[in-house]
Write an enzyme that holds these catalytic residues in place. Structure first.
Site, PDB file in Angstrom:
ATOM      1  N   ARG B  53     -44.686  30.314  11.750  1.00 45.69           N
ATOM      2  CA  ARG B  53     -44.519  31.415  12.684  1.00 45.69           C
ATOM      3  C   ARG B  53     -43.147  31.336  13.328  1.00 45.69           C
ATOM      4  NH1 ARG B  53     -44.226  28.484  16.580  1.00 45.69           N
ATOM      5  NH2 ARG B  53     -43.611  30.190  17.917  1.00 45.69           N
ATOM      6  N   GLY B  54     -42.789  32.390  14.070  1.00 45.56           N
ATOM      7  CA  GLY B  54     -41.464  32.475  14.661  1.00 45.56           C
ATOM      8  C   GLY B  54     -40.621  33.357  13.767  1.00 45.56           C
ATOM      9  N   ALA B  55     -40.011  34.377  14.376  1.00 40.97           N
ATOM     10  CA  ALA B  55     -39.319  35.391  13.585  1.00 40.97           C
ATOM     11  C   ALA B  55     -38.312  34.792  12.594  1.00 40.97           C
ATOM     12  CB  ALA B  55     -38.656  36.398  14.520  1.00 40.97           C
ATOM     13  N   ARG B  90     -46.436  40.455   8.409  1.00 47.09           N
ATOM     14  CA  ARG B  90     -46.158  40.537   9.847  1.00 47.09           C
ATOM     15  C   ARG B  90     -45.280  41.764  10.082  1.00 47.09           C
ATOM     16  NH1 ARG B  90     -46.277  35.986  13.040  1.00 47.09           N
ATOM     17  NH2 ARG B  90     -46.008  37.496  14.697  1.00 47.09           N
ATOM     18  N   ASP B 242     -38.503  39.217  18.832  1.00 44.25           N
ATOM     19  CA  ASP B 242     -38.803  39.531  17.443  1.00 44.25           C
ATOM     20  C   ASP B 242     -37.967  40.696  16.929  1.00 44.25           C
ATOM     21  OD1 ASP B 242     -41.242  38.137  18.601  1.00 44.25           O
ATOM     22  OD2 ASP B 242     -41.615  38.083  16.444  1.00 44.25           O
TER      23      ASP B 242
END
Lengths: 366, 366
Positions: B53-55, B90, B242
């Protein structure tokens, strides 16, 4: 209101005519368990551990606690000691101190032998008055909802609520929930956004209440309210309060201030529902003058819930190596409050309006 | 950065020279478990389930996922299908699409037989560039902290951080954490208030990171930030993002907007750290134009943590009878943003400043 279809208050006198019964709110919404209290230390512990909670309700439980103490020791010294013990359980809650002061003032002139019974009767009157005040708050707040309903032409009125200013936090009806229950019972379509209300997740209690009463609602995390308002999904914010200052500053569950900022930024009306004992005319500037409880780190670090197979478990959700800070309340400045819904009607959040509506309280504080 | 004293990136190429390794972030901070990915569906699943996860990080994992797909089917149709599969994991994250577009554009002109290897190499370049950008963000943001430190005469600089814009969300350094790690490593005293960040509690990851690196910090509930700012306990708010629009609106983890409102109301500087791929020059008005992911109700209703005896358990914290709504992100309007910390320096949150600093990106979007 109702639990499992059965009408009940959140505090009642047991069949012995002396002990009181409460719901163990640490077990809700998972299990409906009742506790019987018959001593002052038991009442103090129930308040301190949040087995019973909500500013108006702990005032009533504290008042009964004083009656229990006087039953054991009816002397002046016993009265002072019990008052101090009970007042220290939740230092931020002004209703608790108000209720204890009221009972103490009522019994002090009496002969010791009559004090316990008189205190018990006075606690009962406080409970009845709380229910009556909340009924009146419901009546005062109802037009706010009916006006929005009229504008929305039958679509649900979407109300965001923080914490549990519900009937479980009062004797009955709740404060911020009172207008909602009135509107729902009157056939007005409402949809309640229920803030989870970390760290103690009192939103789960609000959701439980609303579900038991059949009011449509959805639980959201505390972070979501700004987004909902930004997207036009909230018509009204309703919150309760633990203490309102003479100026109209509102001390309430941590996070309330953030919702007030978002409401202000999006022109959403932000109302605070309160019975008048919550007003503290001795305090003016809420931010400068109200001490904020710092509570146990465990409330943030641990969460309790039900496992898939039905066990109640507590899990730690913060790494072991990390410190936690836990502030219980914040202060919403009066400038962000659209209005205060009281048992004497909807008031501006200002010294003038509060003193005008409650001159007997404002005058006494000077 | 470090886990258990060992320097590591958050994504790496395994010793076979082709598979990639990541930390299973669903197990952090409780257990440090590594996952090896070698197929496109595995990469897509890791992104969709938030194992990674994490942009910025999901951009890199997505890029490798495209390489894995081309290894199985190097045709134009295979490229299109894999791009679509990965992009859908996502939808809000602009870096993911940016990285996929970049790899696709790089390999499309090549003969099919060379596409997989070229995609893999390009993914590696994206990872290296991300680390370099974050180093530069750290350098650009450091003066903000040193200036406050000078004013505070040696007392800790108190920084509030939301979500996990940390090195676990990027390839290394993190975005909003990069200036903090730089300051700490330079001997400047910092104290980080870590927002819990419901519903997924990514604050626990930030706390884990900071603890592993020895940075003083305390976890607070998302509700607490307004109170802390009101009481003068926050010198600086640092968040990641994001997606930033051409106008400087900031789409970030739900709740960011509430902190921006509180910072604005209390004159606390509010900075957003971002690598430039996060800027979406094709979008102007973040509130009107950015679709917000609605995620599974389970993320709100269930919480996972460690029991006192060391088991990882998931408990339901919302009553069974209640509905849940789960919005992933909100938009902080540019007017509330003090500045954007990018790899090319600190910029105003405005079209002019962004287009001026990144003319090649702004021009391409017109």
């Amino acid at each position: 209101m109702r639990i499992a279809g059965e009408a009940t208050r959140s505090v009642w006198v047991e069949t012995d005519g002396w002990s009181i019964g409460i719901f163990d709110q640490r077990r809700l919404p998972w299990r409906v368990e009742r506790l019987v209290l018959r001593t002052c230390p038991a009442a103090a512990e129930a308040i301190a551990t949040m087995a019973t909670r909500g500013a108006p309700l702990i005032g009533v439980v504290g008042a009964y606690g004083l009656a229990f103490a006087l039953h054991a020791d009816s002397s002046d010294a016993g009265l002072v000691a019990a008052h101090a013990l009970l007042a220290a359980t939740r230092p931020t809650a002004v209703n608790l101190r108000w209720a204890l002061d009221r009972v103490a003032a009522h019994v002090r002139p009496l002969p010791p032998a009559r004090r316990a019974g008189a205190a018990h009767a006075e606690a009962g009157r406080i409970a009845d008055e709380d229910e009556a005040m909340n009924r009146a708050i419901g009546a005062a707040g109802l037009p706010l909802i009916t006006e929005i309903a009229a504008r929305r032409g039958g679509a649900s009125v979407r109300i965001l609520i923080h914490c549990n200013p519900g009937w479980l936090a009062t004797v009955d009806w709740g404060t911020a929930t009172a207008p909602i229950y009135r509107a729902h019972d009157a056939g007005i379509a409402v949809h309640v956004w229920v803030d989870e209300t970390r760290p103690r997740n009192q939103g789960a209690l609000t959701a439980f209440e609303l579900a038991e009463h059949g009011v449509p609602h959805a639980v959201v995390v505390d972070n979501a309210g700004g987004h909902l308002m930004q997207r036009g999904e909230v018509d009204l914010v309703l919150v309760g309060t633990d203490r309102v200052t003479a100026n109209g500053d509102v001390c309430n569950k941590i996070g309330t201030y953030l919702k007030a900022l978002a409401a202000h930024d999006n022109n959403v009306p932000f109302y605070v529902a309160l019975p008048s004992p919550t007003i503290d005319f001795t305090v003016a500037d809420g931010i400068a003058e109200i001490p904020i409880e710092q509570r146990s780190a465990d409330e943030v670090a641990n969460m309790t819930g039900r496992t898939a197979d039905g066990r109640i478990e507590t899990v730690r959700v913060i790494p072991e190596g990390s410190t936690v800070a836990n502030y219980g309340f914040d202060v919403t400045p009066a400038r962000l409050v659209t209005g205060l819904i009281t048992e004497r009607g909807v008031l501006a959040a200002s010294r003038k309006a509060l003193a005008g509506a409650f001159p007997e309280r404002a005058g006494a504080a000077e």
